[in-house]
Design a protein around this motif. Structure first.
Motif, PDB file in Angstrom:
ATOM      1  N   ARG A  43       0.573  -1.134  -0.010  1.00 16.04           N
ATOM      2  CA  ARG A  43      -0.118  -0.118  -0.036  1.00 16.04           C
ATOM      3  C   ARG A  43       0.843   1.344   0.038  1.00 16.04           C
ATOM      4  O   ARG A  43       2.081   1.212   0.460  1.00 16.04           O
ATOM      5  N   ARG A  44       0.391   2.268  -0.604  1.00 15.45           N
ATOM      6  CA  ARG A  44       0.868   3.715  -0.643  1.00 15.45           C
ATOM      7  C   ARG A  44       0.389   4.327   0.915  1.00 15.45           C
ATOM      8  O   ARG A  44      -0.258   3.626   1.609  1.00 15.45           O
ATOM      9  N   CYS A  45       1.133   5.417   1.096  1.00 17.92           N
ATOM     10  CA  CYS A  45       0.981   5.969   2.529  1.00 17.92           C
ATOM     11  C   CYS A  45      -0.444   6.434   2.655  1.00 17.92           C
ATOM     12  O   CYS A  45      -1.022   6.563   3.973  1.00 17.92           O
ATOM     13  N   ASP A  46      -1.224   6.591   1.382  1.00 22.08           N
ATOM     14  CA  ASP A  46      -2.646   7.074   1.632  1.00 22.08           C
ATOM     15  C   ASP A  46      -3.648   6.024   1.876  1.00 22.08           C
ATOM     16  O   ASP A  46      -4.842   5.924   1.713  1.00 22.08           O
ATOM     17  N   TYR A  50      -1.108  -0.864  -4.422  1.00 19.66           N
ATOM     18  CA  TYR A  50      -0.504  -0.723  -5.516  1.00 19.66           C
ATOM     19  C   TYR A  50      -1.022  -2.052  -6.397  1.00 19.66           C
ATOM     20  O   TYR A  50      -1.300  -3.122  -5.900  1.00 19.66           O
ATOM     21  N   GLN A  51      -1.006  -1.845  -7.562  1.00 19.01           N
ATOM     22  CA  GLN A  51      -1.609  -2.959  -8.642  1.00 19.01           C
ATOM     23  C   GLN A  51      -0.672  -3.674  -9.320  1.00 19.01           C
ATOM     24  O   GLN A  51       0.514  -3.080  -9.599  1.00 19.01           O
ATOM     25  N   TYR A  52      -0.946  -4.804  -9.523  1.00 20.40           N
ATOM     26  CA  TYR A  52       0.284  -5.924  -9.968  1.00 20.40           C
ATOM     27  C   TYR A  52       1.328  -6.049  -9.436  1.00 20.40           C
ATOM     28  O   TYR A  52       2.522  -6.403 -10.093  1.00 20.40           O
ATOM     29  N   VAL A  53       1.431  -6.009  -7.955  1.00 14.01           N
ATOM     30  CA  VAL A  53       2.433  -6.469  -7.171  1.00 14.01           C
ATOM     31  C   VAL A  53       1.904  -7.523  -6.352  1.00 14.01           C
ATOM     32  O   VAL A  53       1.098  -7.467  -5.516  1.00 14.01           O
ATOM     33  N   GLY A  54       2.464  -8.645  -6.596  1.00 13.42           N
ATOM     34  CA  GLY A  54       2.088  -9.941  -5.782  1.00 13.42           C
ATOM     35  C   GLY A  54       3.195 -10.006  -4.713  1.00 13.42           C
ATOM     36  O   GLY A  54       4.197  -9.776  -4.582  1.00 13.42           O
ATOM     37  N   GLY A  55       2.566 -10.861  -3.453  1.00 16.39           N
ATOM     38  CA  GLY A  55       3.380 -11.218  -2.290  1.00 16.39           C
ATOM     39  C   GLY A  55       4.385 -12.444  -2.515  1.00 16.39           C
ATOM     40  O   GLY A  55       3.937 -13.112  -3.662  1.00 16.39           O
ATOM     41  N   SER A  56       5.263 -12.289  -1.623  1.00 17.12           N
ATOM     42  CA  SER A  56       6.117 -13.410  -2.018  1.00 17.12           C
ATOM     43  C   SER A  56       6.563 -13.952  -0.688  1.00 17.12           C
ATOM     44  O   SER A  56       7.387 -15.143  -0.620  1.00 17.12           O
ATOM     45  N   GLY A  57       5.788 -13.632   0.558  1.00 16.64           N
ATOM     46  CA  GLY A  57       6.431 -14.363   1.883  1.00 16.64           C
ATOM     47  C   GLY A  57       5.439 -14.957   2.418  1.00 16.64           C
ATOM     48  O   GLY A  57       4.407 -15.306   1.838  1.00 16.64           O
ATOM     49  N   TYR A  58       5.828 -15.845   3.507  1.00 17.27           N
ATOM     50  CA  TYR A  58       5.028 -16.831   4.293  1.00 17.27           C
ATOM     51  C   TYR A  58       4.782 -16.400   5.663  1.00 17.27           C
ATOM     52  O   TYR A  58       4.275 -17.338   6.277  1.00 17.27           O
ATOM     53  N   ALA A  59       5.165 -15.219   6.018  1.00 16.77           N
ATOM     54  CA  ALA A  59       4.790 -14.955   7.561  1.00 16.77           C
ATOM     55  C   ALA A  59       3.355 -14.498   7.589  1.00 16.77           C
ATOM     56  O   ALA A  59       2.598 -14.582   6.931  1.00 16.77           O
ATOM     57  N   ARG A  60       2.931 -15.055   9.008  1.00 14.20           N
ATOM     58  CA  ARG A  60       1.706 -14.625   9.406  1.00 14.20           C
ATOM     59  C   ARG A  60       1.666 -13.602  10.408  1.00 14.20           C
ATOM     60  O   ARG A  60       1.831 -13.885  11.787  1.00 14.20           O
ATOM     61  N   PRO A  61       1.651 -12.240  10.197  1.00 11.07           N
ATOM     62  CA  PRO A  61       1.435 -11.184  11.068  1.00 11.07           C
ATOM     63  C   PRO A  61       0.215 -11.098  11.621  1.00 11.07           C
ATOM     64  O   PRO A  61      -0.995 -11.299  11.102  1.00 11.07           O
ATOM     65  N   SER A 148      16.551  -4.186  -4.411  1.00  5.38           N
ATOM     66  CA  SER A 148      15.622  -2.962  -4.961  1.00  5.38           C
ATOM     67  C   SER A 148      15.026  -2.068  -3.606  1.00  5.38           C
ATOM     68  O   SER A 148      15.227  -2.256  -2.833  1.00  5.38           O
ATOM     69  N   GLN A 149      14.162  -1.028  -4.140  1.00  6.28           N
ATOM     70  CA  GLN A 149      13.660  -0.147  -3.167  1.00  6.28           C
ATOM     71  C   GLN A 149      12.322  -0.677  -2.882  1.00  6.28           C
ATOM     72  O   GLN A 149      11.961  -0.190  -1.887  1.00  6.28           O
ATOM     73  N   GLN A 150      11.771  -1.909  -3.619  1.00  2.98           N
ATOM     74  CA  GLN A 150      10.566  -2.414  -3.313  1.00  2.98           C
ATOM     75  C   GLN A 150      10.752  -3.433  -2.280  1.00  2.98           C
ATOM     76  O   GLN A 150      11.912  -4.156  -2.174  1.00  2.98           O
ATOM     77  N   PRO A 151       9.916  -3.413  -1.075  1.00  7.05           N
ATOM     78  CA  PRO A 151      10.368  -4.568  -0.038  1.00  7.05           C
ATOM     79  C   PRO A 151      10.349  -6.039  -0.817  1.00  7.05           C
ATOM     80  O   PRO A 151       9.456  -6.286  -1.512  1.00  7.05           O
ATOM     81  N   ASP A 152      11.255  -6.748  -0.070  1.00  8.79           N
ATOM     82  CA  ASP A 152      11.157  -8.158  -0.341  1.00  8.79           C
ATOM     83  C   ASP A 152       9.744  -8.949  -0.087  1.00  8.79           C
ATOM     84  O   ASP A 152       9.376  -9.908  -0.601  1.00  8.79           O
ATOM     85  N   GLU A 153       9.294  -8.585   1.263  1.00  4.87           N
ATOM     86  CA  GLU A 153       8.037  -9.117   1.754  1.00  4.87           C
ATOM     87  C   GLU A 153       7.406  -7.893   2.475  1.00  4.87           C
ATOM     88  O   GLU A 153       7.747  -7.032   2.785  1.00  4.87           O
ATOM     89  N   PHE A 154       6.025  -7.864   2.149  1.00  2.00           N
ATOM     90  CA  PHE A 154       5.255  -6.990   2.707  1.00  2.00           C
ATOM     91  C   PHE A 154       3.630  -7.633   3.340  1.00  2.00           C
ATOM     92  O   PHE A 154       3.472  -8.418   2.651  1.00  2.00           O
ATOM     93  N   TYR A 155       3.264  -6.847   4.410  1.00  2.00           N
ATOM     94  CA  TYR A 155       2.039  -7.040   4.859  1.00  2.00           C
ATOM     95  C   TYR A 155       1.483  -5.741   5.434  1.00  2.00           C
ATOM     96  O   TYR A 155       2.214  -4.957   5.807  1.00  2.00           O
TER      97      TYR A 155
END
Length: 163
Positions: A43-46, A50-61, A148-155
């Motif tokens: 997500r952006r700050c507002d 973001y569209q067309y950005v898939g997740g890559s992690g397996y964590a459960r927050p 990259s500047q994009q996070p490797d994992e995001f939730y």
């Protein structure tokens, strides 16, 4: 059937009354927490996604958010993350313009680093002053990108909790 001595009953009554008084005094100073469900959405700050950005992690927050006086408090737990890894956790207050950043140290942003243990679990508590005009807040958990500047994992949370 076992009988409780009279002195034991009186002591139990005093303890129960003390616990009740402490509980009601604590409830007056803090509101009930809001459960914050997470999804793999960048997500952006507002809070727009973001569209067309898939997740890559397996964590459960998981997390809870509440207001305590003039502060916003978040308790965030992470399970099945990468072992021995730092994750950035931010509480972002709303409303927020799309051009307004939400980096650590920006107004209306509380930040902490959650370090996972050897099996990928961890927890962190964040506290920050509520900015003037804030009506809600949401939580972001990211693992910084290595190349990259994009996070490797995001939730991010699926909702904005009312303040």
């Amino acid at each position: 059937m076992r009988r409780i001595p009279q002195a034991g009953c009186a002591a139990a009554t005093v303890v129960a009354a003390t616990v009740s008084a402490l509980t009601s005094a604590g409830a007056a100073s803090a509101e009930a927490p809001t459960a914050m469900p997470f999804a793999q959405k960048l997500r952006r700050c507002d809070f727009s996604q973001y569209q067309y950005v898939g997740g890559s992690g397996y964590a459960r927050p998981s997390g809870q958010l509440r207001r305590e006086g003039s502060d916003v408090v978040a308790d965030v737990q992470l399970a099945t993350g990468l072992p021995n890894t730092p994750y950035d956790v931010r509480v972002i207050q709303m409303p927020r313009a799309s051009a307004q950043p939400c980096n650590a140290g920006d107004p209306g942003v509380a930040h902490a680093v959650l370090f996972t243990d050897g099996v990928g679990g961890g927890a962190v508590a964040l506290r920050g002053a509520i900015m003037p005009g804030a009506t809600g807040a949401w939580i972001s958990v990211t693992r910084p990108g290595t190349r990259s500047q994009q996070p490797d994992e995001f939730y991010t949370t699926d909702l904005i909790a009312a303040l």
